[in-house]
Design a protein around this motif. Structure first.
Motif, PDB file in Angstrom:
ATOM      1  N   THR A 297      33.319  -9.129 -34.672  1.00 41.84           N
ATOM      2  CA  THR A 297      32.044  -9.808 -34.612  1.00 41.84           C
ATOM      3  C   THR A 297      32.130 -10.834 -35.759  1.00 41.84           C
ATOM      4  O   THR A 297      31.283 -11.611 -35.726  1.00 41.84           O
ATOM      5  N   GLN A 298      32.906 -10.865 -36.759  1.00 39.13           N
ATOM      6  CA  GLN A 298      32.925 -11.687 -37.757  1.00 39.13           C
ATOM      7  C   GLN A 298      33.241 -13.257 -37.482  1.00 39.13           C
ATOM      8  O   GLN A 298      34.054 -13.738 -36.584  1.00 39.13           O
ATOM      9  N   ARG A 299      32.117 -14.346 -38.021  1.00 41.91           N
ATOM     10  CA  ARG A 299      32.468 -15.784 -37.554  1.00 41.91           C
ATOM     11  C   ARG A 299      33.210 -16.529 -38.539  1.00 41.91           C
ATOM     12  O   ARG A 299      33.241 -15.879 -39.909  1.00 41.91           O
ATOM     13  N   GLY A 300      33.938 -17.442 -38.162  1.00 42.64           N
ATOM     14  CA  GLY A 300      34.394 -18.374 -39.407  1.00 42.64           C
ATOM     15  C   GLY A 300      35.666 -18.421 -38.875  1.00 42.64           C
ATOM     16  O   GLY A 300      36.457 -17.768 -38.666  1.00 42.64           O
ATOM     17  N   VAL A 301      36.239 -19.520 -39.559  1.00 39.67           N
ATOM     18  CA  VAL A 301      38.052 -19.907 -39.461  1.00 39.67           C
ATOM     19  C   VAL A 301      38.211 -20.629 -40.631  1.00 39.67           C
ATOM     20  O   VAL A 301      37.677 -21.635 -40.898  1.00 39.67           O
ATOM     21  N   PRO A 302      39.155 -20.034 -41.247  1.00 35.89           N
ATOM     22  CA  PRO A 302      39.523 -18.676 -41.115  1.00 35.89           C
ATOM     23  C   PRO A 302      38.671 -17.606 -41.778  1.00 35.89           C
ATOM     24  O   PRO A 302      37.871 -17.962 -42.678  1.00 35.89           O
ATOM     25  N   VAL A 303      38.820 -16.349 -41.409  1.00 36.48           N
ATOM     26  CA  VAL A 303      38.011 -15.252 -41.723  1.00 36.48           C
ATOM     27  C   VAL A 303      38.841 -14.676 -42.975  1.00 36.48           C
ATOM     28  O   VAL A 303      39.880 -14.070 -42.548  1.00 36.48           O
ATOM     29  N   THR A 304      38.530 -14.661 -44.329  1.00 43.68           N
ATOM     30  CA  THR A 304      38.961 -13.984 -45.489  1.00 43.68           C
ATOM     31  C   THR A 304      38.263 -13.103 -46.029  1.00 43.68           C
ATOM     32  O   THR A 304      38.616 -12.408 -47.165  1.00 43.68           O
ATOM     33  N   GLU A 305      36.920 -12.798 -45.632  1.00 39.63           N
ATOM     34  CA  GLU A 305      36.181 -12.093 -46.597  1.00 39.63           C
ATOM     35  C   GLU A 305      36.487 -10.605 -46.702  1.00 39.63           C
ATOM     36  O   GLU A 305      36.523  -9.862 -47.861  1.00 39.63           O
ATOM     37  N   HIS A 306      37.152  -9.962 -45.565  1.00 40.67           N
ATOM     38  CA  HIS A 306      37.739  -8.800 -45.779  1.00 40.67           C
ATOM     39  C   HIS A 306      39.038  -8.682 -46.971  1.00 40.67           C
ATOM     40  O   HIS A 306      38.892  -7.529 -47.398  1.00 40.67           O
ATOM     41  N   LEU A 307      39.802  -9.525 -46.874  1.00 38.20           N
ATOM     42  CA  LEU A 307      40.656  -9.554 -47.972  1.00 38.20           C
ATOM     43  C   LEU A 307      40.165  -9.653 -49.284  1.00 38.20           C
ATOM     44  O   LEU A 307      40.580  -8.749 -50.162  1.00 38.20           O
ATOM     45  N   ALA A 308      38.839 -10.516 -49.643  1.00 34.75           N
ATOM     46  CA  ALA A 308      38.571 -10.674 -50.796  1.00 34.75           C
ATOM     47  C   ALA A 308      37.686  -9.391 -51.131  1.00 34.75           C
ATOM     48  O   ALA A 308      37.681  -8.795 -52.313  1.00 34.75           O
TER      49      ALA A 308
END
Ligand code: XUL
Ligand code: MN
Length: 353
Positions: A297-308
């Motif tokens: 469901t996460q928006r954005g390119v690239p999606v990196t929030e999960h790593l941070a």
């Protein structure tokens, strides 16, 4: 009374992940939901996210690897090695992607087909060449399709012998290379031949160079085997065989979820951190690897929030591990007051004690 284990010099952790952690969201039931972020641009994101290690599949390093000759593969890998150095990054391991090509549909080293097993070995040699050309000393083996959908399909004893032979062959192909095995009990196969740390470590000791064979423990894989990830890590540490880790989380026995570290079971994540801290993990430069997938469901390119976020939670739990009152823990253990120990642990995690 047991002596409290107090941390000597605190470890400064270094973090790593593989570029597949930044993805477009396709799953078995639906297509991509985010635009593609060019593979080659991912390396430019690492340092600003707080990562300096790169885990690579062989074709992450050299896309379309099968279409090139060995010297071409080595030349392309050398180029990437320079790109990584320019970014201030270090390649942690190279893993032959022995689960994607047609020739690995029934397993790679354990396939019943002579031709397919030959493909697996040729591809592994290329992966070692890639590692060598980048100045990386480690091959990662996730034995994804080394297993069966029905156990009658293969001789399991022969399969183990073939896996050991593949490890030995890899060690012999390059005397400087290490082999790190990432166990996983299922998915994509129904039943895998190397499901746990115990299986991987047995292969290490049976190999021709036990000190060069280590293990990568992934939290979710341990949970899929119905084991405690912290115990799997501790078992490897006790044998000096924890090459790397894939921290993440998993909501019970279902498909491999690669959720954010600590997102399902914070206490379980805390226990993994305690084991790593007490086992001295990271003191010889070992990376804290993350293997996490963002939500579809996460928006954005690239999606990196999960790593941070996963990195943040790891560091927060390191703080928690370091502020744990070890004398108090030792007292609870000495008195065998595990009710008291549990309450103290939970209150500590909640920030009250
Ligand atoms: C598979 C898995 C892989 C390996 C690298 O479940 O964890 O990402 O970590 O190929
Ligand atoms: Mn993994």
């Amino acid at each position: 009374m047991e002596k409290p284990q107090l941390s000597p010099q605190p470890t400064t952790y270094r973090f790593s992940f593989g570029p597949w952690n930044i993805s477009e969201g396709a799953d078995p039931f639906g297509p991509n939901v985010r635009d593609v972020f060019a593979h080659g641009r991912k390396f430019g994101l690492y340092r600003s996210l707080g990562f300096e290690g790169v885990q690579l599949h062989d074709d992450d390093a050299v896309p379309d690897i099968d279409s090139f000759t060995a010297p071409q593969v080595a030349a392309k890998a050398k180029e990437l090695g320079q790109v990584l150095r320019d970014e201030g990054l270090q390649p942690e391991f190279v893993a032959p992607r022995l689960w994607f090509p047609d020739a690995t549909i029934d397993g790679a080293f354990t396939s019943n087909s002579d031709g397919d097993r030959q493909y697996a070995w040729d591809r592994t040699q290329r992966a070692v060449d890639v590692a060598r050309a980048m100045g990386c000393k480690t091959i990662g083996f996730w034995f994804a399709r080394e297993g069966t959908y029905v156990r009658e399909a293969k001789s399991a004893k022969l399969a183990y012998e073939r896996l050991l032979a593949a490890i030995n062959r890899t060690l012999a192909y390059d005397p400087e290379i290490q082999v790190w095995i990432e166990p996983k009990p299922n998915e994509p196969m129904d039943m895998a031949y190397v499901p746990t740390a115990g299986h991987a470590i047995a292969l290490a000791y049976a190999s021709e160079s036990p000190s060069r064979v280590k293990v990568i423990i992934e939290s979710a894989h341990a949970l899929l085997a119905n084991l405690d990830p912290s115990d799997e890590m501790a078992f490897c540490l006790a044998h000096d065989k924890l090459g790397s880790i894939h921290l993440n989380d998993q909501n019970g026995l279902k498909y491999d979820q690669d959720k954010n570290f600590g997102s399902v079971n914070l206490r379980g994540a805390f226990n993994q951190v305690i084991v790593l801290e007490e086992g001295g993990y990271g003191r010889r430069g070992e990376f804290v690897g993350l293997d996490v997938k963002t939500m579809r469901t996460q928006r954005g390119v690239p999606v990196t929030e999960h790593l941070a976020s996963s990195r943040r939670i790891f560091l927060d739990l390191v703080d928690k591990a370091r502020s744990l009152d070890r004398v108090r823990v030792a007292e609870y253990r000495g008195k065998r007051d595990y009710e008291g120990l549990e309450l103290y642990t939970l209150e500590h995690l909640l920030g009250r004690k």
